[in-house]
Design a protein around this motif. Structure first.
Motif, PDB file in Angstrom:
ATOM      1  N   GLY A 152       0.775  -1.229   0.000  1.00 38.13           N
ATOM      2  CA  GLY A 152       0.000   0.000   0.000  1.00 38.13           C
ATOM      3  C   GLY A 152       0.805   1.276   0.000  1.00 38.13           C
ATOM      4  O   GLY A 152       0.242   2.358   0.126  1.00 38.13           O
ATOM      5  N   THR A 153       2.128   1.189  -0.177  1.00 35.08           N
ATOM      6  CA  THR A 153       2.978   2.381  -0.162  1.00 35.08           C
ATOM      7  C   THR A 153       3.713   2.548  -1.487  1.00 35.08           C
ATOM      8  O   THR A 153       3.851   1.611  -2.271  1.00 35.08           O
ATOM      9  CB  THR A 153       4.024   2.304   0.964  1.00 35.08           C
ATOM     10  N   LEU A 154       4.189   3.777  -1.710  1.00 34.44           N
ATOM     11  CA  LEU A 154       5.104   4.078  -2.801  1.00 34.44           C
ATOM     12  C   LEU A 154       6.344   4.720  -2.190  1.00 34.44           C
ATOM     13  O   LEU A 154       6.254   5.455  -1.203  1.00 34.44           O
ATOM     14  CB  LEU A 154       4.486   5.031  -3.826  1.00 34.44           C
ATOM     15  N   SER A 155       7.503   4.454  -2.775  1.00 33.28           N
ATOM     16  CA  SER A 155       8.755   5.041  -2.301  1.00 33.28           C
ATOM     17  C   SER A 155       9.442   5.756  -3.454  1.00 33.28           C
ATOM     18  O   SER A 155       9.529   5.223  -4.559  1.00 33.28           O
ATOM     19  CB  SER A 155       9.684   3.961  -1.735  1.00 33.28           C
ATOM     20  N   ILE A 156       9.911   6.972  -3.185  1.00 30.48           N
ATOM     21  CA  ILE A 156      10.702   7.731  -4.156  1.00 30.48           C
ATOM     22  C   ILE A 156      12.127   7.781  -3.635  1.00 30.48           C
ATOM     23  O   ILE A 156      12.376   8.249  -2.521  1.00 30.48           O
ATOM     24  CB  ILE A 156      10.152   9.149  -4.346  1.00 30.48           C
ATOM     25  N   MET A 157      13.073   7.288  -4.441  1.00 32.37           N
ATOM     26  CA  MET A 157      14.464   7.157  -4.014  1.00 32.37           C
ATOM     27  C   MET A 157      15.393   7.985  -4.889  1.00 32.37           C
ATOM     28  O   MET A 157      15.207   8.048  -6.102  1.00 32.37           O
ATOM     29  CB  MET A 157      14.889   5.690  -4.039  1.00 32.37           C
ATOM     30  N   THR A 158      16.377   8.582  -4.279  1.00 35.61           N
ATOM     31  CA  THR A 158      17.429   9.297  -4.991  1.00 35.61           C
ATOM     32  C   THR A 158      18.687   8.449  -4.951  1.00 35.61           C
ATOM     33  O   THR A 158      19.193   8.133  -3.872  1.00 35.61           O
ATOM     34  CB  THR A 158      17.702  10.667  -4.337  1.00 35.61           C
ATOM     35  N   LEU A 159      19.199   8.064  -6.121  1.00 40.90           N
ATOM     36  CA  LEU A 159      20.338   7.152  -6.197  1.00 40.90           C
ATOM     37  C   LEU A 159      21.673   7.863  -6.217  1.00 40.90           C
ATOM     38  O   LEU A 159      22.717   7.218  -6.125  1.00 40.90           O
ATOM     39  CB  LEU A 159      20.204   6.262  -7.436  1.00 40.90           C
ATOM     40  N   SER A 160      21.671   9.177  -6.375  1.00 36.19           N
ATOM     41  CA  SER A 160      22.916   9.936  -6.416  1.00 36.19           C
ATOM     42  C   SER A 160      22.657  11.317  -5.836  1.00 36.19           C
ATOM     43  O   SER A 160      21.570  11.886  -6.003  1.00 36.19           O
ATOM     44  CB  SER A 160      23.431  10.047  -7.865  1.00 36.19           C
ATOM     45  N   PRO A 161      23.651  11.910  -5.135  1.00 40.34           N
ATOM     46  CA  PRO A 161      24.974  11.362  -4.833  1.00 40.34           C
ATOM     47  C   PRO A 161      24.893  10.269  -3.781  1.00 40.34           C
ATOM     48  O   PRO A 161      23.945  10.247  -2.990  1.00 40.34           O
ATOM     49  CB  PRO A 161      25.732  12.576  -4.299  1.00 40.34           C
ATOM     50  N   PRO A 162      25.899   9.374  -3.771  1.00 44.76           N
ATOM     51  CA  PRO A 162      25.872   8.300  -2.786  1.00 44.76           C
ATOM     52  C   PRO A 162      26.056   8.857  -1.380  1.00 44.76           C
ATOM     53  O   PRO A 162      26.706   9.885  -1.212  1.00 44.76           O
ATOM     54  CB  PRO A 162      27.057   7.425  -3.213  1.00 44.76           C
ATOM     55  N   PRO A 163      25.530   8.207  -0.376  1.00 45.63           N
ATOM     56  CA  PRO A 163      24.737   6.979  -0.493  1.00 45.63           C
ATOM     57  C   PRO A 163      23.310   7.263  -0.943  1.00 45.63           C
ATOM     58  O   PRO A 163      22.778   8.334  -0.659  1.00 45.63           O
ATOM     59  CB  PRO A 163      24.742   6.444   0.942  1.00 45.63           C
ATOM     60  N   PRO A 164      22.678   6.323  -1.655  1.00 45.02           N
ATOM     61  CA  PRO A 164      21.282   6.504  -2.060  1.00 45.02           C
ATOM     62  C   PRO A 164      20.386   6.691  -0.841  1.00 45.02           C
ATOM     63  O   PRO A 164      20.650   6.139   0.231  1.00 45.02           O
ATOM     64  CB  PRO A 164      20.960   5.195  -2.786  1.00 45.02           C
ATOM     65  N   THR A 165      19.345   7.452  -1.005  1.00 43.40           N
ATOM     66  CA  THR A 165      18.433   7.719   0.103  1.00 43.40           C
ATOM     67  C   THR A 165      16.987   7.627  -0.366  1.00 43.40           C
ATOM     68  O   THR A 165      16.696   7.787  -1.547  1.00 43.40           O
ATOM     69  CB  THR A 165      18.667   9.129   0.684  1.00 43.40           C
ATOM     70  N   VAL A 166      16.102   7.366   0.572  1.00 39.83           N
ATOM     71  CA  VAL A 166      14.674   7.438   0.306  1.00 39.83           C
ATOM     72  C   VAL A 166      14.256   8.888   0.467  1.00 39.83           C
ATOM     73  O   VAL A 166      14.298   9.437   1.563  1.00 39.83           O
ATOM     74  CB  VAL A 166      13.875   6.541   1.262  1.00 39.83           C
ATOM     75  N   LYS A 167      13.877   9.496  -0.625  1.00 39.56           N
ATOM     76  CA  LYS A 167      13.484  10.902  -0.582  1.00 39.56           C
ATOM     77  C   LYS A 167      12.184  11.085   0.173  1.00 39.56           C
ATOM     78  O   LYS A 167      12.057  11.970   1.031  1.00 39.56           O
ATOM     79  CB  LYS A 167      13.353  11.438  -2.014  1.00 39.56           C
ATOM     80  N   VAL A 168      11.198  10.257  -0.134  1.00 40.68           N
ATOM     81  CA  VAL A 168       9.902  10.363   0.527  1.00 40.68           C
ATOM     82  C   VAL A 168       9.142   9.054   0.333  1.00 40.68           C
ATOM     83  O   VAL A 168       9.329   8.356  -0.662  1.00 40.68           O
ATOM     84  CB  VAL A 168       9.089  11.557  -0.040  1.00 40.68           C
ATOM     85  N   THR A 169       8.323   8.713   1.307  1.00 32.18           N
ATOM     86  CA  THR A 169       7.440   7.552   1.207  1.00 32.18           C
ATOM     87  C   THR A 169       6.000   8.039   1.159  1.00 32.18           C
ATOM     88  O   THR A 169       5.586   8.850   1.993  1.00 32.18           O
ATOM     89  CB  THR A 169       7.625   6.614   2.413  1.00 32.18           C
ATOM     90  N   LEU A 170       5.264   7.566   0.170  1.00 32.15           N
ATOM     91  CA  LEU A 170       3.880   7.995  -0.033  1.00 32.15           C
ATOM     92  C   LEU A 170       2.941   6.985   0.619  1.00 32.15           C
ATOM     93  O   LEU A 170       2.856   5.839   0.177  1.00 32.15           O
ATOM     94  CB  LEU A 170       3.577   8.115  -1.531  1.00 32.15           C
ATOM     95  N   LYS A 171       2.275   7.421   1.672  1.00 31.13           N
ATOM     96  CA  LYS A 171       1.384   6.538   2.423  1.00 31.13           C
ATOM     97  C   LYS A 171      -0.032   7.098   2.409  1.00 31.13           C
ATOM     98  O   LYS A 171      -0.217   8.297   2.504  1.00 31.13           O
ATOM     99  CB  LYS A 171       1.852   6.405   3.874  1.00 31.13           C
ATOM    100  N   GLY A 172      -0.997   6.211   2.310  1.00 25.61           N
ATOM    101  CA  GLY A 172      -2.389   6.643   2.325  1.00 25.61           C
ATOM    102  C   GLY A 172      -3.337   5.608   1.751  1.00 25.61           C
ATOM    103  O   GLY A 172      -4.487   5.507   2.180  1.00 25.61           O
ATOM    104  N   HIS A 173      -2.864   4.827   0.775  1.00 28.77           N
ATOM    105  CA  HIS A 173      -3.722   3.798   0.202  1.00 28.77           C
ATOM    106  C   HIS A 173      -4.026   2.721   1.244  1.00 28.77           C
ATOM    107  O   HIS A 173      -3.154   2.321   2.014  1.00 28.77           O
ATOM    108  CB  HIS A 173      -3.051   3.153  -1.016  1.00 28.77           C
ATOM    109  N   ALA A 174      -5.257   2.265   1.244  1.00 31.09           N
ATOM    110  CA  ALA A 174      -5.677   1.230   2.185  1.00 31.09           C
ATOM    111  C   ALA A 174      -5.576  -0.164   1.594  1.00 31.09           C
ATOM    112  O   ALA A 174      -5.924  -1.140   2.258  1.00 31.09           O
ATOM    113  CB  ALA A 174      -7.114   1.496   2.635  1.00 31.09           C
ATOM    114  N   GLY A 175      -5.095  -0.265   0.360  1.00 31.08           N
ATOM    115  CA  GLY A 175      -4.941  -1.553  -0.303  1.00 31.08           C
ATOM    116  C   GLY A 175      -3.695  -1.560  -1.154  1.00 31.08           C
ATOM    117  O   GLY A 175      -2.981  -0.552  -1.258  1.00 31.08           O
ATOM    118  N   PRO A 176      -3.371  -2.687  -1.785  1.00 21.68           N
ATOM    119  CA  PRO A 176      -2.185  -2.782  -2.632  1.00 21.68           C
ATOM    120  C   PRO A 176      -2.185  -1.734  -3.736  1.00 21.68           C
ATOM    121  O   PRO A 176      -3.205  -1.484  -4.369  1.00 21.68           O
ATOM    122  CB  PRO A 176      -2.284  -4.194  -3.216  1.00 21.68           C
TER     123      PRO A 176
END
Length: 442
Positions: A152-176
């Motif tokens: 039920g989540t989405l993740s936005i990741m930044t791969l550069s510059p290292p180390p890669p990081t999770v920019k933001v996680t999108l939460k709110g959906h109640a299902g897949p």
């Protein structure tokens, strides 16, 4: 000594799919522990005697558990070959909420195509708690990647510059979460879910801008932006309906709806946005004419690919290569083949051009055209497969079309995505693994 470790590492990664099949969360326990030991060893310096003692003890334990090794000669030969491999290391130290994760650096032996580019894994592996059906790099961006999960989540990741990081996680959906799409400016993501809602997200802060519920309360299975007007999004649901939605108002566009013969699983516009193709779970592909002024959909053509075989992916390309100027459609359907169609008229009529063998019997696999294929010799498409591999096919080759095969996943590879310059390829599978592959010149 290092080459011995590298060979062991590749061996364990390659056969990861066969380890504890009923408990996938334990598959990478060995690799995670090895990575931890290497980091700790680097802090206190390298001790050859300790390493030899460790390898000797490890061999004894493996022999007691599985019997003596029977391929010592081939093992040495493999070690020699691996010692010539250049490694790419990217240290990763971040946590995705509700996800566990592992990091390894290494290389795989690949089947290389003559004159073509090939990829080695940076081996940045993310382990989600459930399947990752879709992932996609942002438009005209080399290092911004988003993926959705059945948790039920989405993740936005930044791969550069290292180390890669999770920019933001999108939460709110109640299902897949079943599908998502980036806007052209990358400031918005739209997503669909089995909870029956379409959500519009701000990609900077992860805020849900708007939630649009399906009037019928049905599961939403796919979505795509209108390429010339990102204010309009097309959504397909489980009750066979296709609908154009204005994301600014959250309202359906008048005349922008139609009905297919089955659950709407896949969507794709041509580059100008005048033709929309939709695939359903009954094995049919429909083409629709899209009115740019009103957003109205007009049903044009229908093609039954294979009765009862779901159309899990459709990808359109205006032209494949300098030698093949016809618009084309790349289709995944459950017939153990990847299908390439030629678009023969302005109503989206399809004519089969090529088919490529892959393992595809039930999973929702996806494929893509290589974004820069038109500017070099050869024209490639890339697809996931149920045998846990990623395949590169040259559509212009009459024989031996497979020019590359990437191994490393532990389950069916569901989706693949290139960044804008093809320097990175991302792939996801049904076990929750995402691998980032880096391009190397032959």
């Amino acid at each position: 000594l290092f080459s011995v470790f590298l060979t062991l590492f590749v061996f364990f990664l390659r056969y990861n799919a066969y380890r504890t099949p009923t408990f996938p969360q334990f598959r990478t326990q060995y690799i995670r522990r090895r990575s931890q030991l290497l980091r700790e060893n680097a802090k206190c310096g390298f001790e050859p005697g300790l390493r030899r003692q460790y390898l000797r003890l490890r061999s004894q334990l493996l022999a007691l558990r599985y019997g003596p090794l029977s391929e010592q000669s081939s093992f040495r030969a493999s070690s020699v070959r691996s010692s010539r491999t250049t490694l790419d290391r990217m240290e990763v130290r971040f946590v995705i909420p509700k996800h566990c994760f592992a990091h390894i650096s290494g290389s795989h032996q690949l089947n290389l195509g003559c004159g073509l580019l090939f990829y080695i894994p940076i081996l940045t592996l993310y382990y989600f708690i459930s399947s990752v059906p879709r992932l996609q790099f942002a438009n005209d961006d080399k290092h911004l990647l988003a993926c959705c999960s059945l948790d039920g989540t989405l993740s936005i990741m930044t791969l550069s510059p290292p180390p890669p990081t999770v920019k933001v996680t999108l939460k709110g959906h109640a299902g897949p979460v079943t599908d998502f799409a980036w806007s052209l400016s990358n400031d918005i993501i739209v997503s669909t879910s089995k909870d029956g809602t379409l959500r519009i997200w701000n990609t900077e802060d992860g805020r849900c801008i708007r939630e649009v519920a399906d009037p019928e309360g049905s599961e939403l299975l796919c979505c795509t932006f209108q390429p010339m007007n990102n204010n309009l999004t097309v959504v397909g649901n489980s009750k066979h309906h296709l609908q154009v939605v204005n994301i600014s108002t959250g309202k359906k566009v008048k005349g922008g709806s139609s009905k297919l013969t089955g659950r709407v699983l896949s969507l794709s516009f041509d580059a100008p946005g005048r033709i929309l193709w939709a695939g359903d779970d009954r094995g049919s592909i429909f083409s629709f004419l899209f009115d740019m002024a009103t957003g109205k959909l007009t049903k044009a053509k229908r093609l039954v690919v294979n009765e009862g075989s779901p159309i899990s992916s459709i990808s359109a390309r205006s032209w494949i290569s300098r030698e093949a100027r016809d618009p084309s459609l790349l289709v995944n359907t459950c017939v153990n083949k990847l299908l390439l169609y030629r678009v023969v008229d302005n109503e989206g009529t399809l004519q089969l051009k090529r088919s490529f063998p892959i393992q595809h019997g039930s999973q929702p696999l996806h494929s893509i055209f290589c974004p820069l294929m038109s500017f070099r010799q050869g024209a490639c498409v890339v697809t996931g497969s149920e045998d846990a591999c990623v395949y590169f096919f040259d559509v212009e080759r009459n024989t031996k079309a497979i020019v590359n095969k990437l191994q490393g996943h532990s389950g069916p590879v569901l989706d693949v995505s290139f960044n804008c310059d093809e320097s990175l390829l991302a792939s996801s599978d049904a076990t929750g693994m995402v691998i980032i592959w880096r391009r190397e010149q032959k």
